[in-house]
Scaffold this active site. Sequence first.
Site, mmCIF file in Angstrom:
data_model
loop_
_atom_site.group_PDB
_atom_site.id
_atom_site.type_symbol
_atom_site.label_atom_id
_atom_site.label_comp_id
_atom_site.label_asym_id
_atom_site.label_seq_id
_atom_site.Cartn_x
_atom_site.Cartn_y
_atom_site.Cartn_z
ATOM 1 N N ASP A 22 12.715 105.521 81.581
ATOM 2 C CA ASP A 22 12.252 104.177 81.238
ATOM 3 C C ASP A 22 11.885 104.074 79.758
ATOM 4 O OD1 ASP A 22 12.325 103.945 84.084
ATOM 5 O OD2 ASP A 22 10.251 104.619 84.185
ATOM 6 N N ASN A 165 13.127 94.542 97.515
ATOM 7 C CA ASN A 165 12.045 95.281 96.871
ATOM 8 C C ASN A 165 11.442 94.566 95.676
ATOM 9 O OD1 ASN A 165 14.218 97.369 97.994
ATOM 10 N ND2 ASN A 165 12.179 98.235 98.250
ATOM 11 N N GLU A 202 14.913 95.034 88.278
ATOM 12 C CA GLU A 202 13.720 95.536 87.602
ATOM 13 C C GLU A 202 14.067 95.923 86.168
ATOM 14 O OE1 GLU A 202 12.557 99.011 89.841
ATOM 15 O OE2 GLU A 202 14.054 100.285 88.866
#
Length: 327
Positions: A22, A165, A202
């Site tokens: 990330d 999700n 995401e």
Amino acid sequence: MSEQTASAKEVFVNPVIEQRADPWVYKHTDGYYYFTASVPEYDRIEVRRARSISELAQAEPVVAWRKYDTGPMSANIWAPEIHYIQGKWYIYFAAARTTETNNGLFDHRMFVLENEAANPLEGNWVEKGQLKTNWESFSLDATTFEHQGVRYLVWAQKDPEIHGNSNLYIAPMDTPWSIEGKQVMIAKPEYDWEIIGFHVNEGAAVIKKNGRIFISYSASATDYNYCMGLLSASVDSNLMDPSSWSKSPAPVFTTNEASGQYGPGHNSFTVSADGTEDILIYHARNYKDIEGDPLYDPNRHMRAQRLTWNSDGTPNFGVPVPDGEEV
């Protein structure tokens, strides 16, 4: 080409930093690149800086914050981002509450740290608390950008009424640690490539160019199926209107077996040292098969390569380049 221009053209050899997922790289007005990312232990937030992206690998990391032993910020510290807003530094991150049953997995909320020092490797990081949304549920991957005098937050969150999700949401901000008004969903997992293993949108990152605002994001499980999609909106559109945003029907950055790169995603954007080229920062593994839960496999490495642009003004992500090859 002048010597000065030539010297500003940086050469990358991937991976730039090993075991940092990330990855977030921000080039500040002081000429430094600032870097933060998820560490394999998921127990702290580190910040480092260097004059070039390549030199970030040798830069000494400074611990800005560590998780608590108990409570809402005691587990799985994920995906920090560092931003400079109105003369102060902010770190956005996700943290979970330790429980006896699941160790906080998928129980995340978003939180904010603030630092008034000119150099964020110095000074004190102050907790500004939870970045609350319109409802309480799994939320993470906060990013922020300014457009036409308004600061926006984009993030991923679970809607209990929607299967899956996480979806992507946007809202205006009234402070760097709070949103105002009603949040709006701008994307949810819908294509086959977004719902492998998990139904996930995401890891949003924003880049503005050619009269459009582009939001890249990541989809599916964090193994070799992880990949990136793209949203776009006109700079003149109402960003709070979901119809202003269009989604690419195909992924824009995916596993490439020929180059030995698997599960590329959760990117950020920065620029070259001379400011003339856009740089894509992302993580990927260099092997396909993983033992156990991919979330606990530490070998998502930080990588960098140049981002080019198509004739129609859209970004061309290309393919993740091989390890050890000069870019």
